[in-house]
Design an enzyme around this catalytic site. Structure first.
Site, PDB file in Angstrom:
ATOM      1  N   LYS A  29       0.800  -1.196   0.000  1.00 56.42           N
ATOM      2  CA  LYS A  29       0.000   0.000   0.000  1.00 56.42           C
ATOM      3  C   LYS A  29       0.851   1.272   0.000  1.00 56.42           C
ATOM      4  CE  LYS A  29      -3.596  -2.048   2.895  1.00 56.42           C
ATOM      5  NZ  LYS A  29      -4.191  -1.994   4.255  1.00 56.42           N
ATOM      6  N   GLY A  30       2.105   1.161   0.392  1.00 63.18           N
ATOM      7  CA  GLY A  30       2.901   2.341   0.704  1.00 63.18           C
ATOM      8  C   GLY A  30       3.071   3.343  -0.426  1.00 63.18           C
ATOM      9  N   GLU A  87       8.230   2.353  -5.766  1.00 66.49           N
ATOM     10  CA  GLU A  87       8.205   1.959  -4.349  1.00 66.49           C
ATOM     11  C   GLU A  87       8.242   3.205  -3.470  1.00 66.49           C
ATOM     12  OE1 GLU A  87       7.666  -0.037  -2.041  1.00 66.49           O
ATOM     13  OE2 GLU A  87       8.934  -1.813  -2.005  1.00 66.49           O
ATOM     14  N   ASP A  88       7.679   3.089  -2.288  1.00 69.10           N
ATOM     15  CA  ASP A  88       7.719   4.177  -1.324  1.00 69.10           C
ATOM     16  C   ASP A  88       9.118   4.325  -0.727  1.00 69.10           C
ATOM     17  OD1 ASP A  88       7.573   1.717  -0.057  1.00 69.10           O
ATOM     18  OD2 ASP A  88       5.925   2.244   1.279  1.00 69.10           O
ATOM     19  N   ASP A 133      14.769  -0.174   2.226  1.00 75.24           N
ATOM     20  CA  ASP A 133      15.618  -0.292   3.415  1.00 75.24           C
ATOM     21  C   ASP A 133      16.639  -1.396   3.153  1.00 75.24           C
ATOM     22  OD1 ASP A 133      16.660  -0.253   5.959  1.00 75.24           O
ATOM     23  OD2 ASP A 133      14.904  -1.104   6.938  1.00 75.24           O
ATOM     24  N   LYS A 177      16.722   4.464   2.199  1.00 77.87           N
ATOM     25  CA  LYS A 177      17.457   4.232   3.454  1.00 77.87           C
ATOM     26  C   LYS A 177      18.568   3.223   3.141  1.00 77.87           C
ATOM     27  CE  LYS A 177      14.270   2.929   6.500  1.00 77.87           C
ATOM     28  NZ  LYS A 177      13.525   2.736   7.772  1.00 77.87           N
ATOM     29  N   PHE A 225      12.747   4.701  11.537  1.00 81.95           N
ATOM     30  CA  PHE A 225      11.475   4.211  11.033  1.00 81.95           C
ATOM     31  C   PHE A 225      10.585   5.430  10.815  1.00 81.95           C
ATOM     32  CE2 PHE A 225       7.132   2.691  11.374  1.00 81.95           C
ATOM     33  CZ  PHE A 225       7.155   1.628  10.502  1.00 81.95           C
ATOM     34  N   VAL A 226      10.095   5.588   9.599  1.00 75.84           N
ATOM     35  CA  VAL A 226       9.353   6.810   9.255  1.00 75.84           C
ATOM     36  C   VAL A 226       7.922   6.473   8.840  1.00 75.84           C
ATOM     37  CG1 VAL A 226      11.398   8.133   8.596  1.00 75.84           C
ATOM     38  CG2 VAL A 226      10.250   6.698   6.886  1.00 75.84           C
ATOM     39  N   ASP A 279       3.110   3.572   6.750  1.00 72.87           N
ATOM     40  CA  ASP A 279       2.282   3.371   7.942  1.00 72.87           C
ATOM     41  C   ASP A 279       3.066   2.871   9.145  1.00 72.87           C
ATOM     42  OD1 ASP A 279       2.767   0.684   6.887  1.00 72.87           O
ATOM     43  OD2 ASP A 279       1.260   0.041   8.347  1.00 72.87           O
ATOM     44  N   ARG A 325      -0.654   6.687   7.289  1.00 75.53           N
ATOM     45  CA  ARG A 325      -0.429   6.786   5.842  1.00 75.53           C
ATOM     46  C   ARG A 325      -0.890   8.133   5.301  1.00 75.53           C
ATOM     47  NH1 ARG A 325       0.940   1.645   3.985  1.00 75.53           N
ATOM     48  NH2 ARG A 325      -0.173  -0.066   4.955  1.00 75.53           N
TER      49      ARG A 325
HETATM   50  P1  5GP Z   1      12.981  -3.517   2.559  1.00 78.18           P
HETATM   51  O1  5GP Z   1      12.541  -4.892   2.104  1.00 78.18           O
HETATM   52  O2  5GP Z   1      13.744  -2.745   1.538  1.00 78.18           O
HETATM   53  O3  5GP Z   1      13.717  -3.562   3.889  1.00 78.18           O
HETATM   54  O4  5GP Z   1      11.692  -2.696   2.931  1.00 78.18           O
HETATM   55  C1  5GP Z   1      10.720  -2.428   2.030  1.00 78.18           C
HETATM   56  C2  5GP Z   1       9.381  -2.252   2.688  1.00 78.18           C
HETATM   57  O5  5GP Z   1       9.480  -2.179   4.125  1.00 78.18           O
HETATM   58  C3  5GP Z   1       8.800  -0.938   2.256  1.00 78.18           C
HETATM   59  O6  5GP Z   1       8.049  -1.077   1.075  1.00 78.18           O
HETATM   60  C4  5GP Z   1       7.960  -0.560   3.434  1.00 78.18           C
HETATM   61  O7  5GP Z   1       6.694  -1.180   3.320  1.00 78.18           O
HETATM   62  C5  5GP Z   1       8.695  -1.137   4.611  1.00 78.18           C
HETATM   63  N1  5GP Z   1       9.561  -0.141   5.265  1.00 78.18           N
HETATM   64  C6  5GP Z   1      10.918  -0.037   5.223  1.00 78.18           C
HETATM   65  N2  5GP Z   1      11.351   1.006   5.945  1.00 78.18           N
HETATM   66  C7  5GP Z   1      10.225   1.590   6.452  1.00 78.18           C
HETATM   67  C8  5GP Z   1      10.004   2.755   7.282  1.00 78.18           C
HETATM   68  O8  5GP Z   1      10.912   3.467   7.725  1.00 78.18           O
HETATM   69  N3  5GP Z   1       8.709   3.032   7.587  1.00 78.18           N
HETATM   70  C9  5GP Z   1       7.657   2.294   7.140  1.00 78.18           C
HETATM   71  N4  5GP Z   1       6.437   2.668   7.498  1.00 78.18           N
HETATM   72  N5  5GP Z   1       7.827   1.198   6.353  1.00 78.18           N
HETATM   73  C10 5GP Z   1       9.103   0.871   6.022  1.00 78.18           C
END
Ligand code: 5GP
Length: 192
Positions: free
Chosen positions: A49-50, A111-112, A115, A143, A164-165, A171, A177
């Site tokens: 959803k992000g 993508e939003d 990380d 990030k 964490f944002v 969300d 959101r």
């Molecule tokens: P990754 O797999 O790259 O670690 O993370 C991707 C997903 O984790 C993002 O699409 C998001 O849904 C969630 N995510 C990663 N960092 C954050 C953050 O700081 N805040 C929030 N709300 N979601 C995050």
């Protein structure tokens, strides 16, 4: 009955990027994508959803640019990433696949936030198997501090601190959101 603003009251530690700063970053992403796909059809694939606001704002920003893509189609894919409350494990579950066919098309995954990179890597590999004409990735907030895979990101909007944002689609337990800006939450929120 309390209102949304009452629910959010006292939860925000600090604003990281304001709504106008985010809008500016979206405009810059739109300009780059529009130039790269000038005269060609483009499928913007938002990751729910992000990325709901990123993809809708990006699609409209691209439409305001002359000499951009010949057409823009918006589609969504919905995944959920397992992990603890604030970090994904890379174990991704597909909740809704694309409606549009990816094969032979110019696709930009939108993508939003990235990380550790595992969610985007999963999506990139999944869609690459379907043989799009061109597959690119666009991320609004980056990030880079805990990256576990070297996933290619073609378009990056803003650097995000190692926090964490929430907000602008992101969300915490499905809340926040609809904050129009990016924010860090107060620590007590995570203990309730
Ligand atoms: P990754 O797999 O790259 O670690 O993370 C991707 C997903 O984790 C993002 O699409 C998001 O849904 C969630 N995510 C990663 N960092 C954050 C953050 O700081 N805040 C929030 N709300 N979601 C995050």
């Amino acid at each position: 009955m309390s209102t949304v603003s009452e629910t959010y009251e006292g939860t925000i530690e600090r604003e990281i990027y304001s709504a106008p700063q985010i809008a500016g970053a979206i405009e810059q992403l739109a300009a780059r994508i529009a130039a790269d796909f000038a005269g060609q059809p483009l499928l913007l694939l938002g990751v729910l959803k992000g990325a709901l606001y990123v993809v809708t704002d990006l699609a409209r920003a691209i439409a305001r640019i002359s000499d951009g893509p010949s057409e823009v189609i918006v589609d969504f894919i919905c995944v959920s990433s397992y992990g603890n409350q604030t970090r994904s494990s890379g174990e991704v579950r597909m909740l809704k696949d694309t409606t549009e066919t990816v094969t032979g098309r110019n696709v930009v995954i939108v993508e939003d936030i990235v990380d550790n990179g595992l969610t985007l890597e999963y999506l990139h590999a999944l869609l690459a198997e379907r043989k799009p004409a061109r597959l690119s990735t666009c991320v609004l907030f980056d990030k880079p501090y805990h990256r576990r895979v070297d996933v290619p990101i073609d378009y990056v909007g803003l650097q995000c601190p190692d926090e964490f944002v929430v907000g602008y689609g992101l969300d915490y337990q499905e809340l926040f959101r609809n904050l129009p800006y990016l924010a860090q939450l107060q620590p007590w929120v995570f203990s309730t």
